[in-house]
Design an enzyme around this catalytic site. Sequence first.
Site, short mmCIF file in Angstrom:
data_model
loop_
_atom_site.label_atom_id
_atom_site.label_comp_id
_atom_site.label_asym_id
_atom_site.label_seq_id
_atom_site.Cartn_x
_atom_site.Cartn_y
_atom_site.Cartn_z
N GLU A 13 0.94 -1.24 -0.12
CA GLU A 13 -0.16 -0.13 -0.05
C GLU A 13 0.76 1.17 0.03
OE1 GLU A 13 -3.02 -0.25 -0.83
OE2 GLU A 13 -3.56 -2.33 0.23
N PHE A 353 -3.55 10.00 -3.44
CA PHE A 353 -2.74 11.11 -3.54
C PHE A 353 -3.41 12.13 -4.02
CE2 PHE A 353 0.45 14.29 -4.89
CZ PHE A 353 1.51 13.62 -4.48
C1 LIG Z 1 -3.23 1.45 -7.98
C2 LIG Z 1 -2.87 1.81 -6.52
O1 LIG Z 1 -2.53 3.14 -6.56
C3 LIG Z 1 -2.05 3.71 -5.31
O2 LIG Z 1 -1.44 5.10 -5.73
P1 LIG Z 1 -2.48 6.51 -5.23
O3 LIG Z 1 -3.53 6.25 -4.81
O4 LIG Z 1 -2.37 7.39 -6.43
O5 LIG Z 1 -1.27 7.20 -4.34
P2 LIG Z 1 -0.29 6.68 -3.16
O6 LIG Z 1 -0.71 5.74 -2.41
O7 LIG Z 1 0.29 7.68 -2.40
O8 LIG Z 1 0.89 5.91 -4.14
C4 LIG Z 1 1.78 6.87 -5.09
C5 LIG Z 1 3.09 7.33 -4.70
O9 LIG Z 1 3.57 7.77 -6.15
C6 LIG Z 1 4.34 8.71 -5.70
N1 LIG Z 1 3.68 9.96 -6.35
C7 LIG Z 1 2.39 9.66 -7.13
N2 LIG Z 1 2.00 11.17 -7.47
C8 LIG Z 1 3.14 11.89 -7.18
C9 LIG Z 1 3.26 13.21 -7.37
O10 LIG Z 1 2.58 13.86 -8.05
N3 LIG Z 1 4.55 13.92 -6.70
C10 LIG Z 1 5.44 12.97 -6.16
N4 LIG Z 1 6.43 13.50 -5.72
N5 LIG Z 1 5.28 11.80 -6.01
C11 LIG Z 1 4.08 11.11 -6.38
C12 LIG Z 1 4.36 8.88 -4.31
O11 LIG Z 1 5.22 8.31 -3.42
C13 LIG Z 1 3.07 8.44 -3.96
O12 LIG Z 1 3.14 8.22 -2.50
C14 LIG Z 1 -0.84 2.84 -4.80
O13 LIG Z 1 -0.59 3.18 -3.56
C15 LIG Z 1 -1.12 1.57 -4.89
O14 LIG Z 1 0.12 0.72 -4.76
C16 LIG Z 1 -1.66 1.22 -6.27
O15 LIG Z 1 -0.73 1.17 -7.32
#
Ligand SMILES: C[C@@H]1O[C@H](OP(=O)(O)OP(=O)(O)OC[C@H]2O[C@@H](n3cnc4c(=O)[nH]c(N)nc43)[C@H](O)[C@@H]2O)[C@@H](O)[C@H](O)[C@@H]1O
Length: 393
Positions: A13, A353
């Site tokens: 996650e 995010f």
């Molecule tokens: C489909 C799912 O989506 C979920 O992602 P989702 O909800 O977008 O959002 P997060 O759970 O936060 O995971 C995405 C991660 O990618 C990086 N990241 C994404 N967008 C940005 C951005 O705009 N700037 C920066 N600096 N970093 C970014 C950051 O490390 C972030 O915590 C995932 O946690 C799950 O594992 C799975 O892949």
Amino acid sequence: KHCYLFYDVNPGEGFNLRRDVYLRVAALNNILNCTLVLPPWDHLYHWQSNSLNFQGKLPWSKFFDLKQLGRYTKLVEFESFVQEETKSSEGLLIDVILHLQHPTDLNGSFEEKANFVKCKKLKKYWKEDDATYGGPFWSYENVFAKKLKCLEILGGPRVLKPVLQNLIESKSNRLIFLDRAETLLHDQFGQTDYWRGRRSMRFSTHLIDIANEFRKTFLKSSDEEDGTKLPLDWRVESKLDTYSRGGPYIAAHLRRKDFLSARKSQIPSLEKTAETLSLLAKKNNVSQVFIASDASDIEIEEIMGHIPEDLEIFTFRPSLPTKGKILDGGVAIVDQIICACAKYFIGSYESTFSFRIQEEREIRQLHPDSTFNRFCGDQELNCQQPTRWKIVF
Ligand SMILES: C[C@@H]1O[C@H](OP(=O)(O)OP(=O)(O)OC[C@H]2O[C@@H](n3cnc4c(=O)[nH]c(N)nc43)[C@H](O)[C@@H]2O)[C@@H](O)[C@H](O)[C@@H]1O
């Protein structure tokens, strides 16, 4: 004896789902009157910068303001707890691991429940000897547990409370570890208590300072001018008479990487992205666009190639020393803060995010029309916009 609540989340996650799990566990901690031991951040899958080494065993203070968190629930950082608890270097012995899992047999009923079941195929825990289990425990080697129990659960803190109370009061367990805590639901998502917890999740001051410096230097934006200033203590926040203005730029969260396959039809092409951004900038009467993204530099350049010349595109790309200090997790938070203060925001479909940015904007009381927006895929006919989870005080 006072109880301490530890927890962990499914390793795959991401950071922003984990923030939501924290709120559920914190709400549970509040009704139990225990102390929450903040799980150290292990190296997350998405923290991929080549220039940085192991980004694990990180304290919460790296990302959040502990004083503000502590005004919602009683808590302590893991390392501080271990230092206090194990004055010698013997390591930490947890009383019981409670492995949460979804009920296997729902029978079409969604009634809340919690039942102990026999633990099956839990390879991540092993018997050290007759009386102790070893396990992953956030990559710490000197942590063990006495017992392992499996609990099928459908529900939130309310359902778990009696189970834990029994473990604490009748069975005199003091250190309780909830594994797969994401299985726990919210009791009251979107209600006052949810937002109290959410508002207590203020970012660390050093990250806010970096974001504010960027806004001032590149975007002609500051809390004073934009009306996005928050009181020092989140507990005194209250509903404003008017919506805040936001800074003179539009901001986008453009999720790429795994979303290109996982959410294929809802993620726009780079050309369409550029087209959408140009249109939105015009509509909002601004000439600056901030992009937060996990896209590569090449992808960002491609977007820029499709943008009219009078539009300026900004991304936050810190120097190596700064990045070394704030790490990938900190860079992402700075991106989120800058998005949270923009006059207008557009996010990516079903990205946690983006959801967290929307919440930050609700906390700053920007107009919902400027917040609950998402990019549409190139072929999406009826592109449904995000649900408006508005703040309540
Ligand atoms: C489909 C799912 O989506 C979920 O992602 P989702 O909800 O977008 O959002 P997060 O759970 O936060 O995971 C995405 C991660 O990618 C990086 N990241 C994404 N967008 C940005 C951005 O705009 N700037 C920066 N600096 N970093 C970014 C950051 O490390 C972030 O915590 C995932 O946690 C799950 O594992 C799975 O892949």
